[in-house]
Design a protein around this motif. Structure first.
Motif, PDB file in Angstrom:
ATOM      1  N   LEU A  72       0.805  -1.221   0.000  1.00 48.65           N
ATOM      2  CA  LEU A  72       0.000   0.000   0.000  1.00 48.65           C
ATOM      3  C   LEU A  72       0.847   1.286   0.000  1.00 48.65           C
ATOM      4  CD1 LEU A  72      -2.853  -1.081   2.469  1.00 48.65           C
ATOM      5  CD2 LEU A  72      -2.699  -1.405  -0.012  1.00 48.65           C
ATOM      6  N   ARG A  73       2.187   1.153  -0.001  1.00 52.04           N
ATOM      7  CA  ARG A  73       3.045   2.345  -0.081  1.00 52.04           C
ATOM      8  C   ARG A  73       4.222   2.109  -1.032  1.00 52.04           C
ATOM      9  NH1 ARG A  73       7.858   5.064  -0.160  1.00 52.04           N
ATOM     10  NH2 ARG A  73       8.661   3.649   1.424  1.00 52.04           N
ATOM     11  N   ASP A  74       5.302   1.529  -0.544  1.00 55.01           N
ATOM     12  CA  ASP A  74       6.519   1.520  -1.361  1.00 55.01           C
ATOM     13  C   ASP A  74       6.355   0.724  -2.651  1.00 55.01           C
ATOM     14  OD1 ASP A  74       9.046   2.134  -2.118  1.00 55.01           O
ATOM     15  OD2 ASP A  74      10.069   0.988  -0.573  1.00 55.01           O
ATOM     16  N   ALA A  75       5.654  -0.409  -2.584  1.00 58.94           N
ATOM     17  CA  ALA A  75       5.555  -1.266  -3.768  1.00 58.94           C
ATOM     18  C   ALA A  75       4.898  -0.511  -4.920  1.00 58.94           C
ATOM     19  CB  ALA A  75       4.776  -2.535  -3.437  1.00 58.94           C
ATOM     20  N   ILE A 123      17.482  -0.691   8.260  1.00 63.91           N
ATOM     21  CA  ILE A 123      18.485  -0.532   7.210  1.00 63.91           C
ATOM     22  C   ILE A 123      17.695  -0.205   5.954  1.00 63.91           C
ATOM     23  CG2 ILE A 123      20.278  -1.682   5.852  1.00 63.91           C
ATOM     24  CD1 ILE A 123      20.355  -3.808   8.228  1.00 63.91           C
ATOM     25  N   LYS A 124      17.849   1.007   5.458  1.00 65.77           N
ATOM     26  CA  LYS A 124      17.062   1.438   4.299  1.00 65.77           C
ATOM     27  C   LYS A 124      17.945   1.351   3.063  1.00 65.77           C
ATOM     28  CE  LYS A 124      14.803   5.677   2.591  1.00 65.77           C
ATOM     29  NZ  LYS A 124      13.689   5.084   1.846  1.00 65.77           N
ATOM     30  N   ASP A 125      17.814   0.245   2.345  1.00 64.77           N
ATOM     31  CA  ASP A 125      18.660  -0.003   1.173  1.00 64.77           C
ATOM     32  C   ASP A 125      17.853   0.325  -0.080  1.00 64.77           C
ATOM     33  OD1 ASP A 125      20.576  -0.913  -0.609  1.00 64.77           O
ATOM     34  OD2 ASP A 125      20.011  -3.024  -0.365  1.00 64.77           O
ATOM     35  N   LEU A 142      14.952  -4.757   8.028  1.00 63.24           N
ATOM     36  CA  LEU A 142      15.634  -4.582   6.734  1.00 63.24           C
ATOM     37  C   LEU A 142      14.626  -4.189   5.669  1.00 63.24           C
ATOM     38  CD1 LEU A 142      18.009  -4.727   4.756  1.00 63.24           C
ATOM     39  CD2 LEU A 142      17.588  -7.181   4.540  1.00 63.24           C
ATOM     40  N   HIS A 143      14.915  -3.061   5.024  1.00 62.21           N
ATOM     41  CA  HIS A 143      14.109  -2.603   3.893  1.00 62.21           C
ATOM     42  C   HIS A 143      15.021  -2.550   2.681  1.00 62.21           C
ATOM     43  CE1 HIS A 143      11.110  -0.179   1.717  1.00 62.21           C
ATOM     44  NE2 HIS A 143      12.151   0.468   1.232  1.00 62.21           N
ATOM     45  N   THR A 144      14.759  -3.416   1.702  1.00 60.96           N
ATOM     46  CA  THR A 144      15.620  -3.400   0.517  1.00 60.96           C
ATOM     47  C   THR A 144      14.742  -3.448  -0.734  1.00 60.96           C
ATOM     48  OG1 THR A 144      17.521  -4.458  -0.563  1.00 60.96           O
ATOM     49  CG2 THR A 144      15.970  -5.918   0.541  1.00 60.96           C
ATOM     50  N   HIS A 145      15.348  -3.270  -1.881  1.00 63.28           N
ATOM     51  CA  HIS A 145      14.622  -3.305  -3.159  1.00 63.28           C
ATOM     52  C   HIS A 145      15.239  -4.375  -4.047  1.00 63.28           C
ATOM     53  CE1 HIS A 145      12.065   0.429  -2.901  1.00 63.28           C
ATOM     54  NE2 HIS A 145      12.815   0.543  -1.830  1.00 63.28           N
ATOM     55  N   TYR A 146      14.393  -4.971  -4.920  1.00 65.75           N
ATOM     56  CA  TYR A 146      14.835  -6.103  -5.728  1.00 65.75           C
ATOM     57  C   TYR A 146      15.659  -5.694  -6.959  1.00 65.75           C
ATOM     58  CZ  TYR A 146      14.209 -11.118  -5.496  1.00 65.75           C
ATOM     59  OH  TYR A 146      14.398 -12.440  -5.259  1.00 65.75           O
ATOM     60  N   SER A 158      10.646  -3.039  -6.656  1.00 58.44           N
ATOM     61  CA  SER A 158       9.905  -3.146  -5.396  1.00 58.44           C
ATOM     62  C   SER A 158      10.598  -4.127  -4.431  1.00 58.44           C
ATOM     63  CB  SER A 158       8.475  -3.588  -5.723  1.00 58.44           C
ATOM     64  OG  SER A 158       7.724  -3.845  -4.563  1.00 58.44           O
ATOM     65  N   GLN A 159       9.831  -4.666  -3.480  1.00 54.00           N
ATOM     66  CA  GLN A 159      10.396  -5.565  -2.462  1.00 54.00           C
ATOM     67  C   GLN A 159      10.211  -7.041  -2.864  1.00 54.00           C
ATOM     68  OE1 GLN A 159       8.650  -2.562  -1.068  1.00 54.00           O
ATOM     69  NE2 GLN A 159      10.770  -1.906  -1.044  1.00 54.00           N
ATOM     70  N   PRO A 160      10.905  -7.959  -2.139  1.00 57.12           N
ATOM     71  CA  PRO A 160      10.667  -9.396  -2.347  1.00 57.12           C
ATOM     72  C   PRO A 160       9.197  -9.726  -2.061  1.00 57.12           C
ATOM     73  CG  PRO A 160      12.532  -9.048  -0.860  1.00 57.12           C
ATOM     74  CD  PRO A 160      11.917  -7.712  -1.100  1.00 57.12           C
TER      75      PRO A 160
HETATM   76 CO    CO Z   1      11.943   1.801  -0.393  1.00 60.50          CO
END
Ligand code: CO
Length: 471
Positions: free
Chosen positions: A17-20, A179-181, A208-212, A244-246
């Motif tokens: 509902l936000r980052d993706a 951790i904002k990656d 952990l916040h990462t992007h694919y 986006s994320q996993p």
């Molecule tokens: Co992000």
């Protein structure tokens, strides 16, 4: 590694509902598209749902003609058990300039009053002073203050640096660390080392916040969790991977049979995915979801440049009819970044470094022209960088502006501004929160207020926009 018998379920923060949707479809999911499914999402057992802040506020007002505060209240009504989380750009709030403390404090107060439980706060330079006011305000309002480290690579960013940051963040009163990656630079083995270093520096929970983007995110999440990371960010599969994320279902499945099993019901997750999948098909059909952001972009690892920044560079060069300079600009980025004190590349430092690199290459001479933002950065207005500026480049900013660099926190030079903002927008005010929408995006919010009034009085909004009224 934990004892195999010791259960330590990983907590999951859902980002669809936000980052993706911010990362994949330019933040265009509407409240109407969200509401029918949130009852089911509330049953999953998520640690939190990230659903507000970042670019959603701007996108609501500018493109969707929605009141972001109204969205938040509706989400709060639907999520009875699950915590709501937002992303907050430190002293820049959700905007692109630093605000006085009174605006930051009021924004935090109203976010929590309208339903936010967890505020994730970051600064593009990792300057702790730019996080203090927001963290203190969240503490005061009894919200959860999470501080996010903007993760980046470079000489200065050693494990000792991150461990020290973690200590300082704990001391300043944060409740957890993220951790904002944003660029997907954290590779699996480094995740192990980083999580261990942070755990050595603090007792706070680590997320952990990462992007694919670079293709390693799910492996990185797994390694991080095995090393002690408490929470990971994932997105339901229809808006997962790519930039986006996993995927939530995949990560939950991957931990089954291990001490980290979050214990999610895969059938319930499948029902939720079924709800979003037709939207994905529509976005692909309309071109809103571009296949380019769905694949693996290995250049992000090669150049250490976030995916979003790469596409910005391409469009800037196109506008200047200098697309042939792309490779030269990519090589210039690390050089500018180093002259500018080696900051992480995240909004707004990514735009500042990127634009300056383009100018340096296109004009054929380094720093012949300094943008306003470059000058401000070099004069210390964005905060302190981890490494010093190149003194020659900083001198140029001093010579052009006639200003001396500041070393204090920039917000300390700002007068309170809420009263002035209230006075400017009082004719439009229908709720207390409106002044905050106006503070962040004065023109966009005013257009929205006009639209809202026109809707309420059933006057054609396009007519009202031009100042004309139907006969
Ligand atoms: Co992000």
């Amino acid at each position: 590694m934990a004892d195999v018998n010791e259960k330590r379920p990983v907590k999951i923060t859902e980002t669809i509902l936000r980052d993706a949707h911010q990362s994949l479809i330019a933040t265009r999911m509407t409240t109407e598209q969200m509401l029918p499914i949130i009852g089911k999402m509330d049953e999953v057992g998520y640690h939190a749902v990230e659903c507000w802040g970042g670019a959603t506020f701007d996108a609501c007002l500018r493109f969707l003609k929605e009141d972001p505060w109204d969205r938040l209240r509706k989400l709060k009504d639907g999520f009875r058990k699950t915590k709501l989380q937002m992303l907050f750009r430190g002293q820049n709030i959700l905007g692109y300039r630093p605000y006085a403390d009174d605006v930051v404090e009021y924004f935090v107060q109203k976010s929590i009053a309208n339903g936010i439980d967890i505020i994730r706060i970051f600064d593009c330079l990792n300057d702790i002073r730019n996080l203090q006011t927001a963290v203190r305000a969240a503490n005061k309002e009894k919200g959860h203050a999470q501080v996010a480290l903007s993760y980046t690579l470079g000489e200065a960013y050693t494990l000792e640096y991150w461990e020290k940051m973690a200590k300082e963040i704990e001391e300043m009163g944060a409740d957890s660390i993220c951790i904002k990656d944003m660029a997907g630079l954290l590779v699996p083995n480094e995740a192990t080392n980083l999580v261990k270093a942070l755990k050595a520096g603090t007792k706070l929970p680590i997320e952990l916040h990462t992007h694919y983007t670079s293709g390693v995110a799910s492996m990185t999440c797994m390694k991080a969790v095995e090393a002690g990371c408490d929470i990971i960010d994932t997105a339901m599969s229809p808006l997962s991977m790519g930039t986006s994320q996993p995927a939530t279902e995949v990560m939950a499945k991957a931990f089954e049979g291990t001490p980290y099993d979050p214990g999610f019901d895969q059938n319930l997750l499948a029902e939720i995915a079924d709800y979003f999948r037709p939207m994905r098909e529509e976005w692909i059909k309309s071109g809103r979801l571009d296949p380019k952001v769905m694949g693996v972009n290995i250049k992000t690892l090669l150049y250490q440049v976030p995916g979003g920044m790469l596409s910005n560079l391409v469009s800037q060069l196109k506008e200047m009819k200098a697309e042939d300079k792309y490779d030269a600009v990519l090589e210039e980025v690390p050089r500018v970044r180093s002259d500018f004190g080696e900051p992480p590349l995240v909004t707004p430092s990514s735009q500042i470094v990127g634009t300056q690199a383009v100018l340096n290459v296109v004009l054929g001479e380094r720093y012949k022209n300094l943008t306003k933002e470059s000058k401000d950065l070099l004069l210390g207005k964005y905060g302190k960088t981890v490494k010093p500026f190149n003194p020659e480049v900083q001198q140029k900013a001093i010579d052009i502006t006639g200003e001396q660099p500041i070393t204090c926190r920039f917000a300390d030079t700002l007068e309170p501004e809420l009263d002035k903002l209230e006075a400017e927008m009082k004719q439009w005010k229908q709720q207390d929160e409106d002044v905050l929408s106006y503070a962040l995006f004065p023109q966009v919010a005013t257009d929205f207020f006009k639209y809202r009034e026109a809707q309420q009085s059933k006057i054609d909004p396009s007519a009202a926009k031009d100042g004309a009224y139907p006969v």
